[in-house]
Design a protein around this motif. Structure first.
Motif, mmCIF file in Angstrom:
data_model
loop_
_atom_site.group_PDB
_atom_site.id
_atom_site.type_symbol
_atom_site.label_atom_id
_atom_site.label_comp_id
_atom_site.label_asym_id
_atom_site.label_seq_id
_atom_site.Cartn_x
_atom_site.Cartn_y
_atom_site.Cartn_z
ATOM 1 N N LEU A 115 47.953 41.335 56.557
ATOM 2 C CA LEU A 115 47.470 40.168 55.808
ATOM 3 C C LEU A 115 46.336 40.560 54.865
ATOM 4 N N VAL A 116 45.432 41.405 55.362
ATOM 5 C CA VAL A 116 44.327 41.868 54.522
ATOM 6 C C VAL A 116 44.863 42.709 53.363
ATOM 7 N N ARG A 117 45.833 43.569 53.667
ATOM 8 C CA ARG A 117 46.414 44.422 52.630
ATOM 9 C C ARG A 117 47.030 43.598 51.519
ATOM 10 N N GLN A 118 47.806 42.587 51.874
ATOM 11 C CA GLN A 118 48.477 41.776 50.854
ATOM 12 C C GLN A 118 47.484 40.947 50.046
ATOM 13 N N THR A 119 46.424 40.516 50.691
ATOM 14 C CA THR A 119 45.387 39.770 49.966
ATOM 15 C C THR A 119 44.685 40.669 48.959
ATOM 16 N N LEU A 120 44.328 41.874 49.379
ATOM 17 C CA LEU A 120 43.680 42.818 48.474
ATOM 18 C C LEU A 120 44.628 43.244 47.354
ATOM 19 N N ASN A 121 45.914 43.355 47.654
ATOM 20 C CA ASN A 121 46.892 43.730 46.647
ATOM 21 C C ASN A 121 46.977 42.694 45.525
ATOM 22 N N ALA A 122 46.746 41.435 45.877
ATOM 23 C CA ALA A 122 46.810 40.357 44.883
ATOM 24 C C ALA A 122 45.455 40.073 44.234
ATOM 25 N N ALA A 123 44.389 40.683 44.739
ATOM 26 C CA ALA A 123 43.044 40.392 44.231
ATOM 27 C C ALA A 123 42.897 40.635 42.726
ATOM 28 N N PRO A 124 43.449 41.729 42.156
ATOM 29 C CA PRO A 124 43.315 41.907 40.706
ATOM 30 C C PRO A 124 43.879 40.745 39.897
ATOM 31 N N MET A 125 44.988 40.153 40.341
ATOM 32 C CA MET A 125 45.535 38.995 39.636
ATOM 33 C C MET A 125 44.528 37.850 39.612
ATOM 34 N N ALA A 126 43.863 37.629 40.740
ATOM 35 C CA ALA A 126 42.860 36.568 40.801
ATOM 36 C C ALA A 126 41.685 36.867 39.878
ATOM 37 N N LEU A 127 41.363 38.152 39.704
ATOM 38 C CA LEU A 127 40.251 38.537 38.834
ATOM 39 C C LEU A 127 40.616 38.462 37.357
ATOM 40 N N TYR A 128 41.881 38.769 37.039
ATOM 41 C CA TYR A 128 42.307 38.830 35.644
ATOM 42 C C TYR A 128 42.801 37.495 35.095
ATOM 43 N N VAL A 129 43.164 36.553 35.971
ATOM 44 C CA VAL A 129 43.726 35.276 35.511
ATOM 45 C C VAL A 129 42.753 34.144 35.840
ATOM 46 N N THR A 168 46.432 48.536 36.495
ATOM 47 C CA THR A 168 45.370 48.925 37.430
ATOM 48 C C THR A 168 45.959 49.537 38.687
ATOM 49 N N TYR A 169 47.013 48.910 39.205
ATOM 50 C CA TYR A 169 47.637 49.418 40.432
ATOM 51 C C TYR A 169 48.205 50.819 40.231
ATOM 52 N N TYR A 170 48.877 51.048 39.101
ATOM 53 C CA TYR A 170 49.442 52.374 38.860
ATOM 54 C C TYR A 170 48.344 53.421 38.715
#
Length: 359
Positions: free
Chosen positions: A70-84, A139-141
């Motif tokens: 759950l933590v991993r998936q939340t962190l994986n989506a964090a950049p979207m929350a920062l960029y949008v 960013t992910y790549y």
């Protein structure tokens, strides 16, 4: 100018039977290759020992593994929350998980259609959100390719092999090149278009339908729309993704400890370092299923001894079940929850959230 309600994402077409059969054959090929890679690179596995190790995996061990997922998936989506702007971490995670499920089982661009529909339902500008998704991917790549550099830091205490230095050095150069390209893109439209056009030409070598000019226009749009968002969010996005990698490795570490591979047998730093060194190979189908696993099992078996090979294979299988199967389950739940809320809160004009995304 494209309005938020009419984002030009083509609607998915019906999938012919031949294409479905080819897709099924592709999945079978991935499974067969995974089996070959494990047996070829890790040696002849004693599956009775693997089964015995899996029986030692207590149910309580799944609790921290699921929490870490759950933590991993939340962190994986964090950049979207920062960029949008206005998306938020909860919706970013829900969007990421839902699109992952759709992309796994449906042909493109079904996942993009779903993403746009969700953005509309949350009153988020889909054009801005899709631009943020592009920034998120870049960013992910960058973090994925640069992971071996951090891996060397964990392995430094036990000594680093020449091939590990070489691989990490190549990854560092690739990450630096990507960083320079992003910095230059932010400086002007001309270079942004040149980078997009070059990437499109490279992509056309793999897929004939790629249009370099469309890629050029897309990169220019990203620069014009979200250059400020990238400057403000890039450092926090990179940090979130680096922590995400460590959390992912921690799921595997928990599995190793749960099946009896202790600290004295396989130190934590060795687990984290090897995982990060192999992480760029997750770019392969199914997150590098088979290839990454074989490299990890082979390396750890040499370090720990062949008597621990069965337990190491069992831990790797448990990690894959949790991270692949668990992510699909979470994505299914996220998608069902969104569709239920979307039915209860339809658009004010009475249309569907999916309407208008085909341009």
């Amino acid at each position: 100018m494209t309005s938020p309600a009419t984002v030009p994402v083509p609607a998915p077409e019906p999938v012919p039977l031949r294409r479905r059969l080819l897709r099924a054959a592709g999945w079978l090929a991935v499974v067969a290759f995974a089996w070959w890679a494990v047996t070829r690179l890790a040696g002849a596995v004693d599956w009775d020992e693997v089964a015995a190790a899996l029986r030692r995996l207590s149910w309580w061990a799944l609790v921290p593994m699921v929490v870490l997922l759950l933590v991993r998936q939340t962190l994986n989506a964090a950049p979207m929350a920062l960029y949008v702007p206005g998306l938020g971490l909860w919706h970013a995670t829900q969007n990421d998980l839902s699109a992952h499920v759709v992309a796994t089982f449906a042909p493109p661009p079904a996942d993009l259609v779903l993403r746009v529909a969700q953005f509309r339902s949350w009153d988020v500008d889909p054009v801005r959100a899709m631009t943020g998704m592009t920034l998120n991917m870049a960013t992910y790549y960058g973090v994925r390719v640069g992971a071996p550099v951090l891996g060397l830091a964990f392995l430094a205490a036990d000594g680093i092999e020449r091939r590990q230095w070489l691989f990490a050095g190549l990854c560092a150069l690739a990450t630096a090149a990507l960083g320079v390209a992003v910095a230059l893109i932010l400086r002007g439209d001309a270079f942004a278009a040149a980078v997009g056009r070059a990437a499109g030409r490279a992509g056309r070598l793999v897929r004939r339908g790629v249009d370099p000019e469309a890629w050029a226009a897309r990169v220019v749009q990203v620069r014009q729309t979200a250059a400020g968002d990238l400057r403000r969010g890039i450092l926090r996005a990179v940090l979130a993704l680096v922590v995400m990698l460590l959390v992912d490795a921690s799921i595997l570490l928990v599995a190793l400890r749960a099946v009896g591979v202790g600290e004295a047998t396989l130190p934590t730093l060795d687990v984290l370092g090897a995982f990060l060194l192999a992480y760029p190979l997750t770019i392969l189908p199914m997150a590098g299923l088979g290839v990454v696993d074989a490299l990890l099992v082979g390396g750890w078996t040499v370090a720990a001894g062949t008597e621990h090979e069965g337990a190491i294979v069992a831990a790797t299988l448990a990690w894959r079940v949790v991270t692949i199967g668990g992510t699909l389950l979470l994505g299914t739940l996220a998608l069902v929850a969104w569709r239920w809320r979307a039915r209860r809160r339809p658009p004010a004009d009475g249309t569907s959230y999916l309407q208008g995304v085909s341009g």
